[in-house]
Design a protein around this motif. Sequence first.
Motif, PDB file in Angstrom:
ATOM      1  N   TYR A  14      35.640  41.336  27.670  1.00 47.44           N
ATOM      2  CA  TYR A  14      34.290  41.366  27.091  1.00 47.44           C
ATOM      3  C   TYR A  14      34.335  41.784  25.617  1.00 47.44           C
ATOM      4  O   TYR A  14      33.719  41.152  24.761  1.00 47.44           O
ATOM      5  CB  TYR A  14      33.408  42.319  27.891  1.00 47.44           C
ATOM      6  N   TYR A  15      35.075  42.848  25.330  1.00 45.00           N
ATOM      7  CA  TYR A  15      35.157  43.330  23.947  1.00 45.00           C
ATOM      8  C   TYR A  15      35.874  42.327  23.041  1.00 45.00           C
ATOM      9  O   TYR A  15      35.546  42.197  21.853  1.00 45.00           O
ATOM     10  CB  TYR A  15      35.859  44.686  23.898  1.00 45.00           C
ATOM     11  N   ILE A  16      36.860  41.620  23.583  1.00 40.25           N
ATOM     12  CA  ILE A  16      37.545  40.587  22.798  1.00 40.25           C
ATOM     13  C   ILE A  16      36.563  39.475  22.424  1.00 40.25           C
ATOM     14  O   ILE A  16      36.528  39.009  21.273  1.00 40.25           O
ATOM     15  CB  ILE A  16      38.740  40.009  23.592  1.00 40.25           C
ATOM     16  N   LYS A  17      35.743  39.051  23.403  1.00 38.64           N
ATOM     17  CA  LYS A  17      34.749  38.013  23.140  1.00 38.64           C
ATOM     18  C   LYS A  17      33.715  38.483  22.116  1.00 38.64           C
ATOM     19  O   LYS A  17      33.306  37.723  21.228  1.00 38.64           O
ATOM     20  CB  LYS A  17      34.048  37.618  24.445  1.00 38.64           C
ATOM     21  N   VAL A  18      33.278  39.743  22.243  1.00 39.64           N
ATOM     22  CA  VAL A  18      32.302  40.285  21.289  1.00 39.64           C
ATOM     23  C   VAL A  18      32.889  40.331  19.885  1.00 39.64           C
ATOM     24  O   VAL A  18      32.235  39.945  18.904  1.00 39.64           O
ATOM     25  CB  VAL A  18      31.849  41.691  21.730  1.00 39.64           C
ATOM     26  N   ASN A  19      34.127  40.789  19.760  1.00 41.16           N
ATOM     27  CA  ASN A  19      34.778  40.847  18.447  1.00 41.16           C
ATOM     28  C   ASN A  19      34.946  39.462  17.836  1.00 41.16           C
ATOM     29  O   ASN A  19      34.777  39.280  16.623  1.00 41.16           O
ATOM     30  CB  ASN A  19      36.139  41.531  18.569  1.00 41.16           C
ATOM     31  N   ASP A  20      35.283  38.473  18.689  1.00 39.18           N
ATOM     32  CA  ASP A  20      35.402  37.100  18.205  1.00 39.18           C
ATOM     33  C   ASP A  20      34.070  36.586  17.664  1.00 39.18           C
ATOM     34  O   ASP A  20      34.019  35.947  16.604  1.00 39.18           O
ATOM     35  CB  ASP A  20      35.898  36.176  19.321  1.00 39.18           C
ATOM     36  N   MET A  21      33.000  36.863  18.387  1.00 39.43           N
ATOM     37  CA  MET A  21      31.681  36.413  17.953  1.00 39.43           C
ATOM     38  C   MET A  21      31.253  37.109  16.662  1.00 39.43           C
ATOM     39  O   MET A  21      30.730  36.467  15.741  1.00 39.43           O
ATOM     40  CB  MET A  21      30.661  36.682  19.058  1.00 39.43           C
ATOM     41  N   LEU A  22      31.499  38.418  16.576  1.00 38.02           N
ATOM     42  CA  LEU A  22      31.142  39.156  15.356  1.00 38.02           C
ATOM     43  C   LEU A  22      31.962  38.672  14.156  1.00 38.02           C
ATOM     44  O   LEU A  22      31.435  38.551  13.043  1.00 38.02           O
ATOM     45  CB  LEU A  22      31.361  40.658  15.574  1.00 38.02           C
ATOM     46  N   SER A  23      33.235  38.375  14.408  1.00 32.59           N
ATOM     47  CA  SER A  23      34.090  37.860  13.334  1.00 32.59           C
ATOM     48  C   SER A  23      33.589  36.502  12.848  1.00 32.59           C
ATOM     49  O   SER A  23      33.562  36.231  11.638  1.00 32.59           O
ATOM     50  CB  SER A  23      35.537  37.742  13.825  1.00 32.59           C
ATOM     51  N   TYR A  24      33.202  35.660  13.793  1.00 30.39           N
ATOM     52  CA  TYR A  24      32.676  34.346  13.426  1.00 30.39           C
ATOM     53  C   TYR A  24      31.400  34.463  12.602  1.00 30.39           C
ATOM     54  O   TYR A  24      31.232  33.781  11.581  1.00 30.39           O
ATOM     55  CB  TYR A  24      32.411  33.533  14.689  1.00 30.39           C
ATOM     56  N   LEU A  25      30.495  35.343  13.025  1.00 30.21           N
ATOM     57  CA  LEU A  25      29.239  35.529  12.283  1.00 30.21           C
ATOM     58  C   LEU A  25      29.501  36.090  10.887  1.00 30.21           C
ATOM     59  O   LEU A  25      28.839  35.706   9.912  1.00 30.21           O
ATOM     60  CB  LEU A  25      28.315  36.463  13.059  1.00 30.21           C
ATOM     61  N   LEU A  26      30.489  36.991  10.778  1.00 29.15           N
ATOM     62  CA  LEU A  26      30.830  37.556   9.476  1.00 29.15           C
ATOM     63  C   LEU A  26      31.395  36.491   8.548  1.00 29.15           C
ATOM     64  O   LEU A  26      31.012  36.408   7.367  1.00 29.15           O
ATOM     65  CB  LEU A  26      31.845  38.685   9.660  1.00 29.15           C
ATOM     66  N   VAL A  27      32.307  35.662   9.073  1.00 34.50           N
ATOM     67  CA  VAL A  27      32.884  34.584   8.264  1.00 34.50           C
ATOM     68  C   VAL A  27      31.801  33.606   7.824  1.00 34.50           C
ATOM     69  O   VAL A  27      31.773  33.165   6.662  1.00 34.50           O
ATOM     70  CB  VAL A  27      33.983  33.855   9.073  1.00 34.50           C
ATOM     71  N   LYS A  28      30.936  33.250   8.739  1.00 34.22           N
ATOM     72  CA  LYS A  28      29.849  32.327   8.408  1.00 34.22           C
ATOM     73  C   LYS A  28      28.950  32.892   7.315  1.00 34.22           C
ATOM     74  O   LYS A  28      28.538  32.162   6.389  1.00 34.22           O
ATOM     75  CB  LYS A  28      29.029  32.038   9.668  1.00 34.22           C
ATOM     76  N   ARG A  29      28.667  34.190   7.388  1.00 34.26           N
ATOM     77  CA  ARG A  29      27.819  34.833   6.382  1.00 34.26           C
ATOM     78  C   ARG A  29      28.510  34.880   5.023  1.00 34.26           C
ATOM     79  O   ARG A  29      27.890  34.605   3.980  1.00 34.26           O
ATOM     80  CB  ARG A  29      27.465  36.253   6.841  1.00 34.26           C
ATOM     81  N   ILE A  30      29.795  35.202   5.016  1.00 37.89           N
ATOM     82  CA  ILE A  30      30.544  35.243   3.757  1.00 37.89           C
ATOM     83  C   ILE A  30      30.602  33.868   3.104  1.00 37.89           C
ATOM     84  O   ILE A  30      30.409  33.727   1.890  1.00 37.89           O
ATOM     85  CB  ILE A  30      31.969  35.779   4.008  1.00 37.89           C
ATOM     86  N   CYS A  31      30.858  32.835   3.908  1.00 41.52           N
ATOM     87  CA  CYS A  31      30.898  31.465   3.379  1.00 41.52           C
ATOM     88  C   CYS A  31      29.545  31.072   2.780  1.00 41.52           C
ATOM     89  O   CYS A  31      29.483  30.420   1.721  1.00 41.52           O
ATOM     90  CB  CYS A  31      31.296  30.486   4.482  1.00 41.52           C
ATOM     91  N   LYS A  32      28.486  31.463   3.435  1.00 38.96           N
ATOM     92  CA  LYS A  32      27.142  31.147   2.941  1.00 38.96           C
ATOM     93  C   LYS A  32      26.878  31.834   1.604  1.00 38.96           C
ATOM     94  O   LYS A  32      26.326  31.230   0.668  1.00 38.96           O
ATOM     95  CB  LYS A  32      26.097  31.564   3.970  1.00 38.96           C
ATOM     96  N   ILE A  33      27.291  33.100   1.494  1.00 43.86           N
ATOM     97  CA  ILE A  33      27.103  33.839   0.241  1.00 43.86           C
ATOM     98  C   ILE A  33      27.901  33.199  -0.887  1.00 43.86           C
ATOM     99  O   ILE A  33      27.416  33.065  -2.023  1.00 43.86           O
ATOM    100  CB  ILE A  33      27.521  35.314   0.426  1.00 43.86           C
ATOM    101  N   VAL A  34      29.123  32.774  -0.581  1.00 40.79           N
ATOM    102  CA  VAL A  34      29.974  32.139  -1.603  1.00 40.79           C
ATOM    103  C   VAL A  34      29.348  30.852  -2.109  1.00 40.79           C
ATOM    104  O   VAL A  34      29.309  30.577  -3.315  1.00 40.79           O
ATOM    105  CB  VAL A  34      31.379  31.864  -1.029  1.00 40.79           C
ATOM    106  N   ILE A  35      28.820  30.039  -1.205  1.00 39.01           N
ATOM    107  CA  ILE A  35      28.210  28.767  -1.600  1.00 39.01           C
ATOM    108  C   ILE A  35      26.925  28.992  -2.383  1.00 39.01           C
ATOM    109  O   ILE A  35      26.605  28.256  -3.329  1.00 39.01           O
ATOM    110  CB  ILE A  35      27.940  27.899  -0.350  1.00 39.01           C
ATOM    111  N   GLU A  36      26.165  30.033  -2.032  1.00 45.21           N
ATOM    112  CA  GLU A  36      24.910  30.305  -2.739  1.00 45.21           C
ATOM    113  C   GLU A  36      25.141  30.687  -4.197  1.00 45.21           C
ATOM    114  O   GLU A  36      24.226  30.602  -5.015  1.00 45.21           O
ATOM    115  CB  GLU A  36      24.153  31.426  -2.016  1.00 45.21           C
ATOM    116  N   GLU A  37      26.369  31.096  -4.515  1.00 44.51           N
ATOM    117  CA  GLU A  37      26.687  31.401  -5.916  1.00 44.51           C
ATOM    118  C   GLU A  37      26.734  30.148  -6.775  1.00 44.51           C
ATOM    119  O   GLU A  37      26.633  30.222  -8.001  1.00 44.51           O
ATOM    120  CB  GLU A  37      28.045  32.119  -5.985  1.00 44.51           C
ATOM    121  N   ALA A  38      26.895  28.995  -6.117  1.00 43.26           N
ATOM    122  CA  ALA A  38      26.899  27.700  -6.815  1.00 43.26           C
ATOM    123  C   ALA A  38      27.924  27.648  -7.937  1.00 43.26           C
ATOM    124  O   ALA A  38      27.704  27.057  -8.997  1.00 43.26           O
ATOM    125  CB  ALA A  38      25.503  27.374  -7.351  1.00 43.26           C
ATOM    126  N   ASP A  39      29.062  28.277  -7.728  1.00 36.54           N
ATOM    127  CA  ASP A  39      30.127  28.285  -8.728  1.00 36.54           C
ATOM    128  C   ASP A  39      31.388  27.727  -8.085  1.00 36.54           C
ATOM    129  O   ASP A  39      31.943  28.317  -7.166  1.00 36.54           O
ATOM    130  CB  ASP A  39      30.358  29.711  -9.232  1.00 36.54           C
TER     131      ASP A  39
END
Length: 355
Positions: A14-39
């Motif tokens: 259960y904790y492995i699955k939760v960590n995987d999901m949190l990691s995915y959401l974090l990566v997705k958020r970071i990628c979104k922030i990088v693209i919003e910089e438009a650089d």
Amino acid sequence: MVFEIVAPTIKKIYYIKVNDMLSYLLVKRICKIVIEEADHDIAWKILGSAITTAVNSGAHELIEECILTYPGIIWYDVGGFYLFLAAIKQRQERVYNLVYQMSGHKVYAATQLDDEDNENALHLAAKLAPPHRLDVVTGAALQMQRELQWFQEVEKLVEPSYKQALNKNGKTPRMLFTDAHKDLLKEGREWIKNTASSCTVVAALIVTMAFAAAFTVPGGNQDDGKPLFVNRKTFLLFVVSDAVALFSSSTSVMMFLGILTSGFAETDFLNALPKRLTIGLLSLFMSIAATMIAFSSVLALVLQGKVTWIAAPLVIATSIPVYLFGVLEFPLLVELVNSTYGRSVFHKQNARRLH
């Protein structure tokens, strides 16, 4: 008692699955922030650094998210190679499978040449894998098999002319493979020889015991030559289990002898030797189990109606050797079956909108 054993395992999953999901959401958020910089430079630098690390560690989910966010990053230079070639060099099959589904990048990258060494994708597959990727399978023989599987997979992809292409040292991919894997081939020969030799001794002992037991039936014979316990069901169990032990142990001996008398060529490690070792180990496991069943049935016949209180513990004790063999050899057997008969490591993955 059962819940106490199972609960920690379920909780860990259960904790492995939760960590995987949190990691995915974090990566997705970071990628979104990088693209919003438009650089372009910032995106190229941050996401490129991310996929470089991801290729080395095999984090294909991170690579997929980066490409979905910024498709151009697929052409990022990962240690002097494009993503597809870097996956081959690092022996990351999940990254390879992911990029393989993007046909345009796959075809273009597979036709590229390394200007410095004049090497193509097949030359990269011919080189020895990094040590941490060799260790994903047990034993030098299975490591050699995995290397051959990689070479064979990339060989299907490249143009026919690339198979005979020479690098700056005048070596074709096959020549480079032989030279780079000569030490691993030697280790593989020793590993599989030692394994087969040890198992042959055990199988030969079981053949001897099972053959002797067939002519010295428990309880002796009647005046007409028939076994004394011929009409008992337990005696039938003894006969059947002894026959299974004899036939399976004989098969095991033949398989291991086939390994020991093999020429141990490179290509033998791809299918021939692993198949013989798999059949040999399966047959040996069956023979040990059948021998223990035969012994248990003899105990049941001899002690029936006499020392009943000791019969049950002795019968249970006979399962210990089978259990120990399973614990010690079953992981290797599973690896052999998966790598030889199971689904190939090169298969289509569930990628999100990647083409």
